[in-house]
Each structure stands twice: as structure tokens, then as C-alpha cells.
Motif scaffolding. Structure first.
Motif, PDB file in Angstrom:
ATOM      1  N   ILE A 286       0.842  -1.202   0.000  1.00 48.08           N
ATOM      2  CA  ILE A 286       0.000   0.000   0.000  1.00 48.08           C
ATOM      3  C   ILE A 286       0.878   1.253   0.000  1.00 48.08           C
ATOM      4  O   ILE A 286       0.677   2.179  -0.793  1.00 48.08           O
ATOM      5  N   LEU A 287       1.883   1.283   0.890  1.00 53.03           N
ATOM      6  CA  LEU A 287       2.807   2.413   0.927  1.00 53.03           C
ATOM      7  C   LEU A 287       3.556   2.553  -0.394  1.00 53.03           C
ATOM      8  O   LEU A 287       3.806   3.661  -0.873  1.00 53.03           O
ATOM      9  N   ARG A 288       3.891   1.422  -0.977  1.00 54.82           N
ATOM     10  CA  ARG A 288       4.628   1.430  -2.237  1.00 54.82           C
ATOM     11  C   ARG A 288       3.824   2.119  -3.336  1.00 54.82           C
ATOM     12  O   ARG A 288       4.325   2.993  -4.039  1.00 54.82           O
ATOM     13  N   HIS A 289       2.570   1.741  -3.489  1.00 50.07           N
ATOM     14  CA  HIS A 289       1.743   2.317  -4.547  1.00 50.07           C
ATOM     15  C   HIS A 289       1.422   3.782  -4.263  1.00 50.07           C
ATOM     16  O   HIS A 289       1.309   4.586  -5.193  1.00 50.07           O
ATOM     17  N   GLN A 290       1.297   4.127  -3.002  1.00 46.20           N
ATOM     18  CA  GLN A 290       1.091   5.535  -2.661  1.00 46.20           C
ATOM     19  C   GLN A 290       2.311   6.358  -3.059  1.00 46.20           C
ATOM     20  O   GLN A 290       2.189   7.482  -3.574  1.00 46.20           O
ATOM     21  N   TYR A 291       3.488   5.801  -2.825  1.00 47.58           N
ATOM     22  CA  TYR A 291       4.715   6.522  -3.166  1.00 47.58           C
ATOM     23  C   TYR A 291       4.856   6.663  -4.678  1.00 47.58           C
ATOM     24  O   TYR A 291       5.284   7.711  -5.178  1.00 47.58           O
ATOM     25  N   ILE A 292       4.502   5.635  -5.414  1.00 53.76           N
ATOM     26  CA  ILE A 292       4.577   5.708  -6.874  1.00 53.76           C
ATOM     27  C   ILE A 292       3.654   6.798  -7.400  1.00 53.76           C
ATOM     28  O   ILE A 292       4.012   7.556  -8.308  1.00 53.76           O
ATOM     29  N   LYS A 293       2.471   6.901  -6.824  1.00 56.40           N
ATOM     30  CA  LYS A 293       1.555   7.973  -7.233  1.00 56.40           C
ATOM     31  C   LYS A 293       2.130   9.344  -6.882  1.00 56.40           C
ATOM     32  O   LYS A 293       1.930  10.314  -7.608  1.00 56.40           O
ATOM     33  N   GLN A 294       2.848   9.419  -5.769  1.00 54.97           N
ATOM     34  CA  GLN A 294       3.485  10.684  -5.411  1.00 54.97           C
ATOM     35  C   GLN A 294       4.595  11.032  -6.399  1.00 54.97           C
ATOM     36  O   GLN A 294       4.756  12.188  -6.778  1.00 54.97           O
ATOM     37  N   LEU A 295       5.335  10.027  -6.848  1.00 58.08           N
ATOM     38  CA  LEU A 295       6.351  10.261  -7.871  1.00 58.08           C
ATOM     39  C   LEU A 295       5.706  10.770  -9.156  1.00 58.08           C
ATOM     40  O   LEU A 295       6.246  11.654  -9.831  1.00 58.08           O
ATOM     41  N   GLU A 296       4.561  10.217  -9.493  1.00 53.53           N
ATOM     42  CA  GLU A 296       3.850  10.679 -10.685  1.00 53.53           C
ATOM     43  C   GLU A 296       3.515  12.164 -10.563  1.00 53.53           C
ATOM     44  O   GLU A 296       3.591  12.913 -11.540  1.00 53.53           O
ATOM     45  N   ALA A 297       3.136  12.587  -9.360  1.00 47.89           N
ATOM     46  CA  ALA A 297       2.808  13.993  -9.144  1.00 47.89           C
ATOM     47  C   ALA A 297       4.057  14.874  -9.141  1.00 47.89           C
ATOM     48  O   ALA A 297       4.014  16.031  -9.576  1.00 47.89           O
ATOM     49  N   ASP A 298       5.183  14.335  -8.666  1.00 47.71           N
ATOM     50  CA  ASP A 298       6.403  15.138  -8.528  1.00 47.71           C
ATOM     51  C   ASP A 298       7.121  15.352  -9.851  1.00 47.71           C
ATOM     52  O   ASP A 298       7.718  16.410 -10.069  1.00 47.71           O
ATOM     53  N   PHE A 299       7.106  14.348 -10.722  1.00 43.87           N
ATOM     54  CA  PHE A 299       7.937  14.377 -11.913  1.00 43.87           C
ATOM     55  C   PHE A 299       7.152  14.837 -13.132  1.00 43.87           C
ATOM     56  O   PHE A 299       6.044  14.374 -13.391  1.00 43.87           O
ATOM     57  N   HIS A 300       7.788  15.726 -13.889  1.00 37.15           N
ATOM     58  CA  HIS A 300       7.179  16.196 -15.122  1.00 37.15           C
ATOM     59  C   HIS A 300       7.319  15.177 -16.236  1.00 37.15           C
ATOM     60  O   HIS A 300       6.494  15.138 -17.152  1.00 37.15           O
ATOM     61  N   LEU A 301       8.366  14.367 -16.181  1.00 34.74           N
ATOM     62  CA  LEU A 301       8.563  13.329 -17.190  1.00 34.74           C
ATOM     63  C   LEU A 301       9.392  12.198 -16.596  1.00 34.74           C
ATOM     64  O   LEU A 301      10.457  12.430 -16.036  1.00 34.74           O
ATOM     65  N   VAL A 302       8.867  10.983 -16.714  1.00 39.06           N
ATOM     66  CA  VAL A 302       9.631   9.782 -16.368  1.00 39.06           C
ATOM     67  C   VAL A 302       9.911   9.059 -17.675  1.00 39.06           C
ATOM     68  O   VAL A 302       9.010   8.509 -18.306  1.00 39.06           O
ATOM     69  N   MET A 303      11.159   9.096 -18.093  1.00 45.24           N
ATOM     70  CA  MET A 303      11.567   8.471 -19.345  1.00 45.24           C
ATOM     71  C   MET A 303      11.691   6.965 -19.165  1.00 45.24           C
ATOM     72  O   MET A 303      11.866   6.471 -18.050  1.00 45.24           O
ATOM     73  N   ILE A 304      11.592   6.242 -20.272  1.00 42.03           N
ATOM     74  CA  ILE A 304      11.713   4.788 -20.262  1.00 42.03           C
ATOM     75  C   ILE A 304      12.849   4.405 -21.207  1.00 42.03           C
ATOM     76  O   ILE A 304      12.859   4.827 -22.373  1.00 42.03           O
ATOM     77  N   THR A 305      13.798   3.632 -20.737  1.00 41.63           N
ATOM     78  CA  THR A 305      14.962   3.273 -21.538  1.00 41.63           C
ATOM     79  C   THR A 305      14.564   2.572 -22.823  1.00 41.63           C
ATOM     80  O   THR A 305      15.153   2.812 -23.884  1.00 41.63           O
ATOM     81  N   GLU A 306      13.554   1.705 -22.743  1.00 35.94           N
ATOM     82  CA  GLU A 306      13.121   0.953 -23.928  1.00 35.94           C
ATOM     83  C   GLU A 306      12.401   1.837 -24.948  1.00 35.94           C
ATOM     84  O   GLU A 306      12.163   1.405 -26.072  1.00 35.94           O
ATOM     85  N   PHE A 307      12.048   3.046 -24.554  1.00 37.53           N
ATOM     86  CA  PHE A 307      11.466   4.039 -25.463  1.00 37.53           C
ATOM     87  C   PHE A 307      12.335   5.301 -25.393  1.00 37.53           C
ATOM     88  O   PHE A 307      11.840   6.394 -25.166  1.00 37.53           O
ATOM     89  N   PHE A 308      13.626   5.106 -25.615  1.00 38.29           N
ATOM     90  CA  PHE A 308      14.567   6.185 -25.347  1.00 38.29           C
ATOM     91  C   PHE A 308      14.358   7.378 -26.277  1.00 38.29           C
ATOM     92  O   PHE A 308      14.320   8.525 -25.831  1.00 38.29           O
ATOM     93  N   ASP A 309      14.236   7.122 -27.570  1.00 37.45           N
ATOM     94  CA  ASP A 309      14.087   8.232 -28.511  1.00 37.45           C
ATOM     95  C   ASP A 309      12.746   8.940 -28.323  1.00 37.45           C
ATOM     96  O   ASP A 309      12.677  10.174 -28.386  1.00 37.45           O
ATOM     97  N   GLU A 310      11.691   8.172 -28.091  1.00 34.15           N
ATOM     98  CA  GLU A 310      10.391   8.802 -27.822  1.00 34.15           C
ATOM     99  C   GLU A 310      10.471   9.664 -26.568  1.00 34.15           C
ATOM    100  O   GLU A 310       9.918  10.776 -26.526  1.00 34.15           O
ATOM    101  N   SER A 311      11.183   9.169 -25.559  1.00 32.74           N
ATOM    102  CA  SER A 311      11.330   9.926 -24.316  1.00 32.74           C
ATOM    103  C   SER A 311      12.090  11.223 -24.548  1.00 32.74           C
ATOM    104  O   SER A 311      11.744  12.270 -23.988  1.00 32.74           O
ATOM    105  N   LEU A 312      13.120  11.168 -25.379  1.00 35.56           N
ATOM    106  CA  LEU A 312      13.916  12.366 -25.636  1.00 35.56           C
ATOM    107  C   LEU A 312      13.126  13.413 -26.426  1.00 35.56           C
ATOM    108  O   LEU A 312      13.272  14.614 -26.190  1.00 35.56           O
ATOM    109  N   VAL A 313      12.300  12.968 -27.352  1.00 38.04           N
ATOM    110  CA  VAL A 313      11.477  13.928 -28.095  1.00 38.04           C
ATOM    111  C   VAL A 313      10.467  14.582 -27.149  1.00 38.04           C
ATOM    112  O   VAL A 313      10.226  15.797 -27.225  1.00 38.04           O
TER     113      VAL A 313
END
Length: 478
Positions: A286-313
Motif C-alpha cells: 500500500i505504501l509502495r503504490h502511494q509513493y509511486i503515485k506521489q512520484l507521478e505527481a512530482d515528476f514532469h517526465l519519467v523516461m523509459i529506456t526501452e522508449f529512449f528516442d520517444e522519451s527524448l522527443v
């Protein structure tokens, strides 16, 4: 007083809306706005531009331009009533607005018809995740800031000392005292060194309008990369007559005995640990998922290595940068890597050993996939063109030519000029992380008062360890 009261109403209502207008999250790419969100948006625009009519008005509404200075003016108006609205609350409120106005208007990240909106955003905090191509992203930030003379939040440590590129590690307390100071009256622009994420600590160091970004990687691939990188002594020797090692697989052996190792380490849940999670999140879903949602609120962009070029654009559009700013040359520093074969049982064991990393990755991967799906055709065209440009630049940097000029991209961009790449660009794109850190550190120290310079330079010339240009830990980690 009425204006202040209405502002406070917006502050209280907006965080509870299903769509938070200040948050660059999946919701910002939806076309739907709640009535209350629209009213608050219009009200705050009216604060910045008192002559602007509401959308309901029969009078045509001019194209309202919200700039950095006007956002700062609004924040100043709030802070002038410090007896009612404390600075911390105002900072929290204003922190994401500068990057959120474009989504409010349902427009793309950058429009060249409005030059002020194409002004590059300089304030960026990048949370560096181990073995997730984070050094490639760090190099992009290093080049951007170096070319523009920006101030970096660098570790206040002796050059070439152990962990010289770390601002903090798990268990450390990150404060401004950990960071090399900037000249009086200046502020930090970019943070890219390793630092365990802590929102309050980052906000104490970086400006209020900082864009927060990070990157995560498919957990099993990240684990294998980390194991081969940090545990090379476990690898069997290469035999010339074999292309694949089947008899001995130390990675599989580690997974089989993985329960003996710490719950959080370079090999277990390291991505989650880099992003500030603790043992409490490992043992409490429960704490884990709450923290992940908080990260979603904190970060403007979370890039994904497997979608590196899409993330950079997406990064380019978010920060209003040019294509030249996000070019890169990938470097695989795992020279001891082997083509091990892994079974389904290996992958299943790792999922049991690192459940937090899987929850984290799957959440943000799905989030990025949805963002990409919701983009227009010009985004997909830009990604394809960007991939082609990266290949051409990589080929150029391996040649002896002095420069290359590529035609402008056929998409909406802040620059419609040709893309010019020089040997210096190649040099910067291939500069190892610790070498770039030294360049930035020396320049930052040179800006300090003479007494502060001497104190740091006195210890900077200690005997440095030999570092090979290829295969060293300061290189880029894919």
C-alpha cells in the motif's frame, strides 16, 4: 482581499480535482477539463492579464502569453501576503505552473508562432537511476548547461575521490552544504549527479520552476547490466571457441541464491531506492503504490529506456529545446558482457526478488505508452526523423569530417534552421562522465571567491587513478 480569497479557493480546490491543471502527468494530455478547473485557470490568467475577458464573454479573447516573468510576478503577489499564504505553500503551488500552461491551452509543447514560448527552459533536476541509460541523459544535460554557462548543482567533494559524482547515497541527508556553492546572488540551474531522490531536499537546492525528470529501465535487463558491471569477478573467462557460455551462468546462480542478499542493493530494487523508496515500501504494498503515485505527481517526465528516442522527443518538447540539444551517442561500457541465456525461471525469481522495481517500471511504462499514443502524427514523424538524425550523427562522429549540416526537421519545432554538428559536439557527446564533471567542477570553482577557490583547488590535484576512455565506470550506462 477578494482576489486573495479567490486564489486560495483555487489552491484548495485544484489538488482534489481528477485533473490537476498544474501537473504534467498523463491527465494533461487529455482533452477534458472540469468546469472548476477551467474557472480557476481563467481566474489566474485574469490575475496576470487584468484586461483579458473570460471564455464565456462575447468579446474575443486575445492569445494570452504566460512567461517566466509573469509567473514570477504571480508568485510575488502571493508571497506578499505571507501572513496568510506561507512561502512553502506558494512554492508548491507555483512549482509546476510554468510547465503546465501549455497543457491548459491544449496546445503542443512549443509553438514557433509564439517566440517567447520557445525560450529554452534552463532549470532541470534529473534523478539519475543506475544502469538505465541515465549517463546518456546526464551527458545531454551536461552539454546543454556547459554551452550556455549555466550553474550545476555539483558535489562539494575532492575531485577523483571515491563517489565524487554522488551528491547523496541511501541513508545520507542531502542538503545545500553537500553542493558546491554558486556565486552570491546566483542559483542552481541543473542537477544531474547521483542523488537519492527527496522532494524537500531537491526543492531546497533547485529553483521553484524546476522541471523534474528521471528514467527507469525494464528491471531484469537493468539487473543483468548492474550485475555484470559491479560484479565482474564472477564472470568466467572468455573462450575463443565459444560464442555462448552455457556451462556457467553466475547471474542465474545469484538469482537462485538471491534471497540471501539485502532487499535493496545494486542488484535488488535499486531503481526504487534511487527514487527514494525505503524498506518500508518493499514490505508494504500500500505504501509502495502511494509513493509511486506521489512520484507521478512530482515528476514532469519519467523516461523509459526501452522508449529512449520517444522519451527524448518528449523531453525536447517539454523543455522547449532544439534537436541539437538532445542528440546523443550511446556507449555500452559493459565490455565484459556475455551472451548468457536466461530461463523463464530466472526471470520469475528476479520478479520475486525485486517486486518494487517491477511495480515502479510497469506503472511508468504504461504511463509513457499512453502519452505516446495520445500524441499527434507530427510527434511520430519527429521521432522517426530524430532516429535517422542520430544515426547520421553517430556515423559522422566516427569519420574524419570536420562538420556536418543536416536539413531541418519537417515538424513543428522552435528552430527551422539546418542542424549543424561539429567535431566539438562529437567530443562533448563522447566525453566520459567523470571527465565532464571535472570540467564543470573547475569552471564552477573559478567563479567562487579566491579563498574558496584555494581551499578546493588545494585538494584537487591529488594523484588521480588512471581511467581508460573505454570501459570505465564514468562512461555512459545503457
Amino acid at each position: 482581499m477578494l482576489a486573495l480569497c479567490l486564489s486560495l479557493v483555487c489552491l484548495l480546490i485544484l489538488p482534489h480535482l481528477p485533473y490537476h491543471p498544474f501537473q504534467v502527468a498523463p491527465a494533461v494530455l487529455r482533452a477534458h477539463h472540469t468546469d472548476t478547473g477551467n474557472w480557476c485557470r481563467q481566474y489566474i490568467v485574469s490575475l496576470l492579464h487584468p484586461g483579458t475577458k473570460n471564455e464565456d464573454s462575447s468579446t474575443p479573447k486575445p492569445n494570452v502569453e504566460v512567461t517566466d516573468s509573469s509567473m514570477g510576478d504571480l508568485r510575488h503577489r502571493f508571497l506578499s501576503h505571507d501572513s496568510i499564504l506561507h512561502e512553502e505553500t506558494a512554492t508548491d503551488f507555483m512549482g509546476k505552473t510554468e510547465l503546465g500552461w501549455e497543457q491548459w491551452n491544449q496546445q503542443s509543447f512549443c509553438h514557433c508562432s509564439e517566440p517567447l514560448r520557445c525560450t529554452p527552459h534552463h532549470h532541470v533536476a534529473f534523478v539519475k537511476v543506475h544502469k538505465a541509460a541515465s549517463s546518456t541523459v546526464a551527458n545531454i544535460l551536461q552539454r546543454f548547461g556547459y554551452k550556455r554557462g549555466l550553474n550545476f548543482a555539483l558535489p562539494d567533494k575532492r575531485l577523483h575521490s571515491r563517489a565524487a559524482n554522488y551528491l547523496s547515497k541511501p541513508g545520507d541527508i542531502l542538503t545545500r552544504h553537500s553542493v558546491l556553492p554558486v556565486p552570491k546572488g546566483a542559483h542552481y540551474d541543473i542537477l544531474w549527479n547521483h542523488a537519492v531522490y527527496n522532494l524537500s531536499a531537491f526543492r531546497d537546492i533547485m529553483p521553484p520552476d524546476t522541471a523534474y525528470i528521471t528514467i527507469v529501465r525494464e528491471p531484469f535487463q537493468q539487473f543483468v547490466s548492474a550485475f555484470l558491471y559491479y560484479h565482474p569477478e564472477a564472470l568466467p573467462p572468455i573462450q575463443a571457441n565459444r560464442s555462448t557460455i552455457n556451462e556457467t551462468n553466475p547471474v542465474s546462480d545469484f538469482l537462485y541464491n538471491g534471497a540471501k542478499h539485502n532487499l535493496m542493493s545494486y542488484y535488488r530494487n535499486k531503481q526504487a531506492e534511487d527514487l527514494g523508496m525505503t524498506l518500508h515500501h518493499v514490505t508494504n504494498a500500500i505504501l509502495r503504490h502511494q509513493y509511486i503515485k506521489q512520484l507521478e505527481a512530482d515528476f514532469h517526465l519519467v523516461m523509459i529506456t526501452e522508449f529512449f528516442d520517444e522519451s527524448l522527443v518528449l523531453l525536447r518538447r517539454l523543455l522547449r529545446w532544439d534537436v541539437l540539444d538532445i542528440l546523443y551517442i550511446p556507449m555500452n561500457t559493459n565490455v565484459k558482457s556475455r551472451p548468457f541465456r536466461f530461463s523463464d525461471a530466472d526471470r520469475a525469481r528476479h520478479r520475486l526478488l525485486a517486486p518494487v522495481d517491477y511495480d515502479l517500471y510497469e506503472f511508468f511504462r504504461n504511463r509513457l505508452v499512453n502519452i505516446v499514443k495520445n500524441q499527434s502524427d507530427d510527434f511520430r514523424m519527429e521521432v522517426q526523423q530524430f532516429k535517422n538524425i542520430v544515426l547520421q550523427v553517430q556515423s559522422f562522429c566516427q569519420s574524419s569530417a570536420s562538420r556536418i549540416s543536416l536539413p531541418p526537421m519537417n515538424v513543428s519545432s522552435c528552430s527551422n534552421t539546418s542542424i549543424k554538428v561539429t567535431r566539438m559536439d562529437c567530443h562533448l557527446m563522447t566525453m566520459l562522465e567523470l571527465d565532464f564533471l571535472e570540467v564543470l567542477w573547475r569552471r564552477a570553482v573559478s567563479l567562487l571567491p579566491q579563498k574558496e577557490q584555494l581551499k578546493r583547488l588545494a585538494t584537487a590535484y591529488s594523484r588521480r587513478q588512471h581511467r581508460s576512455r573505454f570501459g570505465h565506470s564514468s562512461g555512459r550506462k545503457h
